[in-house]
Design an enzyme around this catalytic site. Structure first.
Site, PDB file in Angstrom:
ATOM      1  N   GLU A  41       0.825  -1.215   0.000  1.00 29.37           N
ATOM      2  CA  GLU A  41       0.000   0.000   0.000  1.00 29.37           C
ATOM      3  C   GLU A  41       0.858   1.264   0.000  1.00 29.37           C
ATOM      4  OE1 GLU A  41      -3.014   0.304  -0.574  1.00 29.37           O
ATOM      5  OE2 GLU A  41      -4.133  -1.438   0.125  1.00 29.37           O
ATOM      6  N   GLU A  99      -3.660 -10.582   0.066  1.00 30.06           N
ATOM      7  CA  GLU A  99      -4.511 -10.521   1.261  1.00 30.06           C
ATOM      8  C   GLU A  99      -5.911 -10.934   0.850  1.00 30.06           C
ATOM      9  OE1 GLU A  99      -4.336  -6.661   3.229  1.00 30.06           O
ATOM     10  OE2 GLU A  99      -2.175  -6.558   2.898  1.00 30.06           O
TER      11      GLU A  99
HETATM   12  C1  IPT Z   1      -4.965  -3.781   3.748  1.00 29.29           C
HETATM   13  C2  IPT Z   1      -3.579  -3.596   4.262  1.00 29.29           C
HETATM   14  O1  IPT Z   1      -2.644  -3.967   3.297  1.00 29.29           O
HETATM   15  C3  IPT Z   1      -3.313  -4.368   5.503  1.00 29.29           C
HETATM   16  O2  IPT Z   1      -2.103  -3.912   6.050  1.00 29.29           O
HETATM   17  C4  IPT Z   1      -4.430  -4.187   6.484  1.00 29.29           C
HETATM   18  O3  IPT Z   1      -4.523  -2.852   6.842  1.00 29.29           O
HETATM   19  C5  IPT Z   1      -5.701  -4.609   5.838  1.00 29.29           C
HETATM   20  O4  IPT Z   1      -5.949  -3.830   4.724  1.00 29.29           O
HETATM   21  C6  IPT Z   1      -6.898  -4.414   6.743  1.00 29.29           C
HETATM   22  O5  IPT Z   1      -6.750  -4.971   7.989  1.00 29.29           O
HETATM   23  S1  IPT Z   1      -5.286  -2.386   2.753  1.00 29.29           S
HETATM   24  C7  IPT Z   1      -6.976  -2.190   2.547  1.00 29.29           C
HETATM   25  C8  IPT Z   1      -7.227  -0.809   2.023  1.00 29.29           C
HETATM   26  C9  IPT Z   1      -7.525  -3.165   1.584  1.00 29.29           C
END
Ligand code: IPT
Length: 998
Positions: free
Chosen positions: A430, A509
């Site tokens: 990010e 993720e």
């Molecule tokens: C995503 C982040 O990469 C991760 O660090 C964490 O913050 C997660 O979200 C939420 O818990 S970024 C999000 C804008 C998809």
């Protein structure tokens, strides 16, 4: 000591907003090596002083400074986690910076920790070519003095920094002084979603580098067709040669007389390294002066078309995003705990780790090599807070920051390049996009041709090798899988789309595990098997980051954002792990284990087909056991003989004869267990399991319709039930309240999300389900009794249930009747028109106030042992289970819906281990079974608590029988519940038979 150098050729930074990554006698990045060169750990107590700003006098750095008035803190540690608040408090933000967006500047209010300690050096270190002072992690910017001389500075909090201190150290006593600023220009690059935790939080070591030693070594490995390859790179002075490589187990001893002789070698008879069979070979690289020890794993990583391959075979990531987080230590590494944590991952069928979002302690990679994980090793980089400003001023696209970013990726790759477990380099997380990221990627590509580069933010696929996404929905991944390069990406030109979608796809993720959830894991898994270009992904995230704190009354609890009075914070968004803060696996992790199990079982009429889904390991490590249960009681069992299955192989074996019961449910279960203990689990550990219902079909007894109702109130006894004016007051002599309609559940974190991502769901953009439920008053329903009627041995009530201020209602007709097999309750629940949202549940709630023998547990036959929901049912099996009321709820960091057990057949409420009431759940007309929840709190009470310690003292056990529950989804950061698992207002029936002993 010898070889004094001009340490301070450049002016040292005096301002923390200096963009340069480091200054002074910083040495080039190199591998974190296990060497026999002498070293001394400087971990332990250091003198410490905290100042509120960065401008405190530097006199403390003087050799003779009197620090006797200072406190002492341990190194490694974070000062905000020391001294019970004496040194400030942790701050949690997700995307926002906790200081004004004013790059590269930070506020004058900049907590600054000054550290000092003495250390002794032996006289024989005078022979060292060079003395190095290494810091493995300091957050966020620090300056170093040794014996009063300023040595240099560095930033890059989770990266190693080595300083040459040769000219200033001496045999005997030395003094090192370190000034650490919490905020610096570097903080703009470290905006990860986690606590901000300043301090010297990893080891400090002083190292003697011998003359003729090995400065760095990189043993690249390959594996092809039974043949291993070592491609060495040795960094040493020409005078250090000859250099010898030894791999004793393989009989390798190679002597390179000069640097020019260093050359690749092929090694025969090698077993490959994989996450499943992490075969390592001890190796040494030595000169006359130094020996470095490494553990080699032979594997080749490559991308071929849209496939990501290791040793020629496609890899599927069943991964976790792993932060370094501990409730008391923060990001301070503890090897024993890390090993236990990784072993736990293995036991839950996790095979991959993304080191979100920075390199972990270097030892973690040793453990990953040894236990076996595919690792995506990520650089310490996130600039998320610039997103709100439309990415204006993003360091990733500003040449002024280029050197700082290149320094970070160099330190990342160089430190960990020797690890076979590391199969992908990741530039960060990010951080928008821009030329500096492209430059980082170019540097990696030039430096390491053996591993691809990942960065999710490269949306058009300009400079990275895999197509990575976060939180993509199942339908979208289906399209990516099926159509690949033919499908267009909204933010790309056709050419960019084609390029991106022709690459291997992974989810860096997915399945946001905040609170109760995630739902739908099995749907993601199915995609991996349907589409070879879909390589799985990494759940967000492995563990909650709660920090151990005390409530006003001293009750310990796990704190989240806002609990330390932060000015800006993001609440419990930091509690989104598959493990609770205290290492307890959540039901979500059990679900993951079931979904990711490496074997597939397909039951036929008389046989079971078992398929090995592993990357490259066969099934010789497993034993298969079967059992038959009647209503959850084992009646038969044995071993199932299966041939050893190679990867991708399958075999059909006949089922043993199954003794089917005429009047009980008959279930056949097959378990695959470890045949022998491993480094991560004992013999007998369950790896995969499957069940088959072998019961003959059974008719659901029809409910007897009655017509002879006449008005009737007053007191009435029907068997064990006593009523007053139609309301149940006692069951088997025990006071009871309800049953009352319950449509509310304490909103989960997913229920509370107001995200706009409502594609393929029943959600309303920008409004949470929970707000809609509260608006509609599901949490505050009131009842009007419309009618009370009686017939012979029967009672009927009709209630109209609705919420203040709204017209929609629910009609609840309850019929109690005493038949030959006891008391039956039939509840027909029928919503009026006009309900607008999905409902959390359709259930009825009983209350059992504590009397002389409080209801404190349950034994049931149904799905268990853990909670389950419509889109999270894979870990649940049909069986008989027992649990105390406390163990029926999960202690989520923010209290919320928990404890629903699906597929209920029979339930016994226990008091002190003795059954006090038996409830049999009769399936409804469609054969659907209810679920139950037994809790010390009502959903309304649970919903009001922000932390477990805020739950009121309870005097009642509450039993909810749900005809249905809404799914879980993962809308807290991702898709909502899929339509198939959404609960819309609808008519439902609950039918129970209630008995008591005697
Ligand atoms: C995503 C982040 O990469 C991760 O660090 C964490 O913050 C997660 O979200 C939420 O818990 S970024 C999000 C804008 C998809």
């Amino acid at each position: 000591m010898r070889k004094s150098r001009d340490l301070l050729s450049s002016r040292l930074p005096t301002h923390v907003s200096d963009l340069a990554p480091g200054r002074g006698a910083l040495r080039p990045a190199r591998s974190w090596l296990h060497s026999d060169a002498p070293s001394r750990s400087l971990d332990g107590p250091w003198r410490f002083r905290l100042s509120p700003t960065a401008s405190e006098a530097e006199d403390f750095a003087a050799e003779g400074f009197d620090d006797r008035g200072w406190d002492s803190v341990p190194v490694p540690s974070h000062w905000v986690l020391q001294g019970d608040g004496a040194y400030g408090r942790p701050v949690y933000t997700n995307i926002r910076y906790p200081f004004p967006l004013d790059p590269p500047h930070v506020p004058d209010e900049n907590p600054t920790g000054d550290y000092r300690r003495h250390f002794g050096l032996p006289a024989d270190w005078s022979d060292a070519e060079c003395v190095v002072l290494r810091f493995d992690g300091v957050e966020s910017f620090f300056r170093v003095w040794v014996n009063g001389t300023e040595i240099g500075s560095a930033s890059g909090s989770r990266l190693a920094h080595e300083f040459d201190v040769t000219s200033v150290v001496r045999p005997g006593d030395n003094v090192v002084a370190v000034r650490v600023h919490q905020w610096s220009a570097g903080s703009y690059l470290e905006d990860q979603d986690q606590w901000w935790l300043p301090g010297i939080f990893r080891d400090v070591t002083v190292i003697a580098r011998p003359a003729g030693g090995i400065e760095d070594v990189w043993l690249r490995t390959g594996f092809d067709d039974g043949q291993g390859r070592v491609d060495p790179e040795v960094t040493a002075e020409p005078a250090a040669f000859p250099v010898t490589l030894r791999i004793p187990e393989l009989g390798v001893e190679r002597v390179w007389a000069t640097p020019a002789d260093v050359a690749p070698l092929d090694v025969a008879g090698v077993e490959p390294w994989s996450a499943e069979r992490p075969r390592l070979y001890d190796a040494t690289v030595s000169t006359a002066a130094e020996t470095v020890s490494l553990r080699l794993g032979f594997r080749t990583v490559e991308i071929s078309g849209d496939r990501f391959l290791v040793n020629g075979r496609r890899v599927v990531f069943h991964g976790m995003n792993r932060h370094e987080a501990h409730p008391e230590r923060g990001r301070v590494f503890d090897e024993e705990h890390a090993r236990a944590d990784l072993a736990r991952m293995k036991r839950f069928n996790v095979n991959a780790i993304r080191t979100s979002h920075y390199p972990p302690h270097p030892r973690l990679l040793d453990l990953a090599d040894e236990l076996g994980f595919w690792v995506v090793l990520e650089c310490d980089l996130e600039t998320h807070g610039f997103e709100d400003a439309g990415w204006a001023g993003n360091p990733c696209d500003d040449p002024a920051w280029r050197e700082a970013l290149l320094d970070r990726i160099r330190r990342t790759v160089e430190r960990d390049k020797n690890h076979p477990s590391v199969v992908i380099w990741s530039l960060g997380n990010e951080a928008g996009t821009g030329g500096n990221l492209a430059a980082m990627s170019a540097w990696v590509h030039a430096r390491d041709t053996g591993r691809p580069v990942h960065y999710e933010g490269d949306h058009t696929g300009e400079y990275t090798d895999v197509y990575s996404r976060m939180y993509a929905s199942v339908p979208e991944i289906e399209q990516i899988g099926a159509e690949g390069a033919r499908s267009a990406l909204a933010h790309c030109t056709p050419a960019q789309s084609a390029r991106q979608r022709a690459k291997p796809f992974l989810l860096c993720e997915y399945a946001h595990a905040m609170g109760n959830g995630p739902g739908g894991l099995d749907e993601y898994e199915a995609l991996v098997h349907a589409y070879p270009r879909v390589h799985g992904g990494f759940v967000w995230e492995w563990r909650d980051h709660g920090i151990l704190a005390g409530a006003p009354d001293g009750t310990p609890y796990y704190a989240y954002g806002g609990d330390f009075g932060e000015v800006v914070h993001d609440g419990n968004f930091v509690m989104d792990g598959m493990l609770l803060s205290d290492d307890v696996p959540t039901p979500g992790l059990h679900e993951f284990k079931a979904v990711a199990q490496p074997l597939r079982f397909g039951f036929g009429d008389d046989g079971v087909t078992v398929t090995n889904l592993r990357h490259s390991a066969d099934t010789s490590d497993l034993r298969f056991r079967w059992r038959v249960e009647h209503d959850g009681t084992p009646v038969d069992g044995g071993d199932l003989e299966l041939p050893v299955l190679g990867p991708g192989g399958s075999a059909r074996v006949p089922l043993p004869p199954i003794r089917v019961s005429p009047d009980a449910e008959t279930w056949f279960t097959v378990d695959a267990v470890l045949a022998a203990g491993t480094a991560w689990a004992p013999e007998g550990h369950l790896v995969a399991t499957a069940q088959r219902d072998a019961s003959p079909p059974r008719a659901v007894p029809a409910a007897r319709p009655r017509t002879d109702w006449r008005p009737g109130g007053g007191t009435l006894t029907l068997g064990i039930a006593e009523f007053v004016d139609g309301s149940l007051v006692r069951l088997a002599g025990r006071a009871v309240t309800g049953p009352r309609l319950e449509l509310f559940r304490a909103p989960t974190d997913n229920d509370e999300s107001a995200s706009d991502r409502v594609e393929d769901s029943d959600a309303v953009a920008g409004v949470s389900h929970a707000d809609l439920w509260r608006r509609d008053g599901l949490d505050r329903l009131v009842t009007r009794r419309v009618r009370v009627e009686q017939a012979a041995r029967s009672l009927r009530t009709i209630d109209r249930v609705a919420a203040a201020g709204s017209a929609p209602s629910v009609t609840v007709e309850s019929v109690w009747s005493l038949g030959d097999d006891g008391l039956e309750l039939l509840v027909e629940i029928e919503p009026s028109r006009g309900w607008r949202t999905v409902w959390p549940r359709i259930g009825i709630r009983f209350g059992f106030p504590d009397g002389t023998a409080p209801v404190d547990g349950a034994e049931w036959f149904g799905l268990g042992p853990l909670e389950s929901y419509p889109d999270s049912l894979r870990a649940a099996r049909t069986g008989r289970f027992t649990a105390g009321v406390g163990d029926l709820s999960v202690g989520y960091a923010r209290p919320q819906e928990t404890g629903h057990r699906s597929g209920l057949r029979r339930l016994t409420l226990l008091s002190g281990g003795t059954g006090v009431l038996h409830v049999e759940a009769v399936p409804d007309r469609s054969g659907r079974r209810p679920g139950f929840t037994l809790s010390r709190h009502t959903p309304q009470q649970t919903a009001r608590a922000g932390h477990p310690f805020e739950l009121p003292d309870s005097t009642t056990s509450h039993l909810i029988i749900d005809a249905a529950q809404h799914g879980l989804g993962s809308r807290s950061c991702g898709p909502d519940v899929r339509p198939a698992f959404a609960l819309r207002p609808e008519a439902r029936t609950i039918r129970l038979r209630i008995t008591a002993d005697r």
